[in-house]
Enzyme design. Structure first.
Site, PDB file in Angstrom:
ATOM      1  N   TYR A 157      24.807   1.810 -13.961  1.00  0.00           N
ATOM      2  CA  TYR A 157      23.984   2.740 -14.740  1.00  0.00           C
ATOM      3  C   TYR A 157      23.359   2.105 -15.976  1.00  0.00           C
ATOM      4  CZ  TYR A 157      22.705   7.489 -16.246  1.00  0.00           C
ATOM      5  OH  TYR A 157      22.020   8.635 -16.587  1.00  0.00           O
ATOM      6  N   LYS A 164      18.368   6.049 -21.861  1.00  0.00           N
ATOM      7  CA  LYS A 164      18.786   7.316 -22.463  1.00  0.00           C
ATOM      8  C   LYS A 164      19.072   7.122 -23.951  1.00  0.00           C
ATOM      9  CE  LYS A 164      18.645   9.889 -18.747  1.00  0.00           C
ATOM     10  NZ  LYS A 164      17.573  10.900 -18.579  1.00  0.00           N
TER      11      LYS A 164
END
Length: 257
Positions: A157, A164
């Site tokens: 991720y 993010k």
């Protein structure tokens, strides 16, 4: 909130769909985007109008081409007389993130750039267009969806998690500069939420089991958990909340820290 208008990207499934329904339940008119499934978009719009007696319209949008937000908002102007809330929700997965989803040593600029475009650039352009319209009605609320994957390690991720973190920083800058227009800007950071996007992960079952085990509530997050947080941040109950990231993670981030 009744009679106001929400513009949200990516509302044909998962978190975006849950948000659209939660706001419509509160009497908010809904303008939402879809990527390719126009049939599903029409079905949702018809259902929102029939169930909640609000206006709902849908628009095609490719968030890998964020500049097209400008034309999309012009279409919104033709259908709605105001914009009060904007939620940058749409994300990419599948082929578009090849090179951005994986171990650090397998990351490639193209995949990382696509994730940045869909996460940060799309938020910036969408929020800019929304803010122009919010200023005309005396203010509003803008939200970017985020993820706790920028706070704790999630396998494969790193591309998403890093972007993010970037969009949360952009949220704080936007909040600082748009406050003079009475526009609040926040992020909602979800722990792993049971959606189609998460199911696309190769280790989905492992993530699901680990999330439930880490949470003191003994379950994985659901789209409605995020929708409720977004409704709160757009409401008058949150009128002095801006430049913040609201973490909705079932307590998992603390447990895995």
């Amino acid at each position: 909130m009744q009679g106001k208008t929400l513009v949200i990207s990516g509302a044909t499934k998962g978190i975006g769909k849950a948000i659209a329904y939660r706001f419509a339940q509160a009497g908010v008119n809904i303008a939402f985007t879809y990527n390719s499934n126009e049939e599903e978009a029409k079905k949702i719009a018809d259902d929102l109008e029939a169930t909640y007696n609000v206006k709902a319209r849908y628009y095609p949008l490719n968030i890998l081409e964020p500049e097209t937000y400008k034309d999309m908002f012009k279409s919104v102007d033709e259908d709605f007389d105001r914009v009060d809330y904007f939620i940058s929700n749409a994300m990419i997965y599948g082929r578009a993130v090849v090179g951005g989803y994986g171990k650090f040593m397998r990351l490639k600029p193209r995949g990382l750039n696509n994730i940045y475009t869909a996460t940060v650039n799309a938020f910036v352009v969408g929020a800019q267009e929304a803010a122009k319209r919010m200023e005309k009605v005396g203010g509003g609320s803008i939200i970017s969806m985020s993820s706790t994957g920028n706070l704790t390690y999630i396998e494969n991720y790193s591309g998403h998690g890093t972007n993010k973190a970037a969009v949360e920083a952009m949220v704080r800058y936007a909040a600082t500069e748009l406050g003079a227009m009475n526009i609040r800007v926040n992020a909602v950071s979800g722990g792993p939420i049971d959606t189609d996007a998460l199911k696309a992960f190769t280790n989905y079952e492992e993530v699901k089991a680990k999330t439930a085990a880490l949470s003191p509530l003994n379950r994985m997050g659901a789209p409605n958990d995020i929708a409720g947080a977004c409704l709160f941040l757009c409401s008058e109950e949150a009128s002095w909340i801006t430049a913040q990231t609201l973490v909705i993670d079932g307590g998992t981030t603390f447990q895995s820290a």
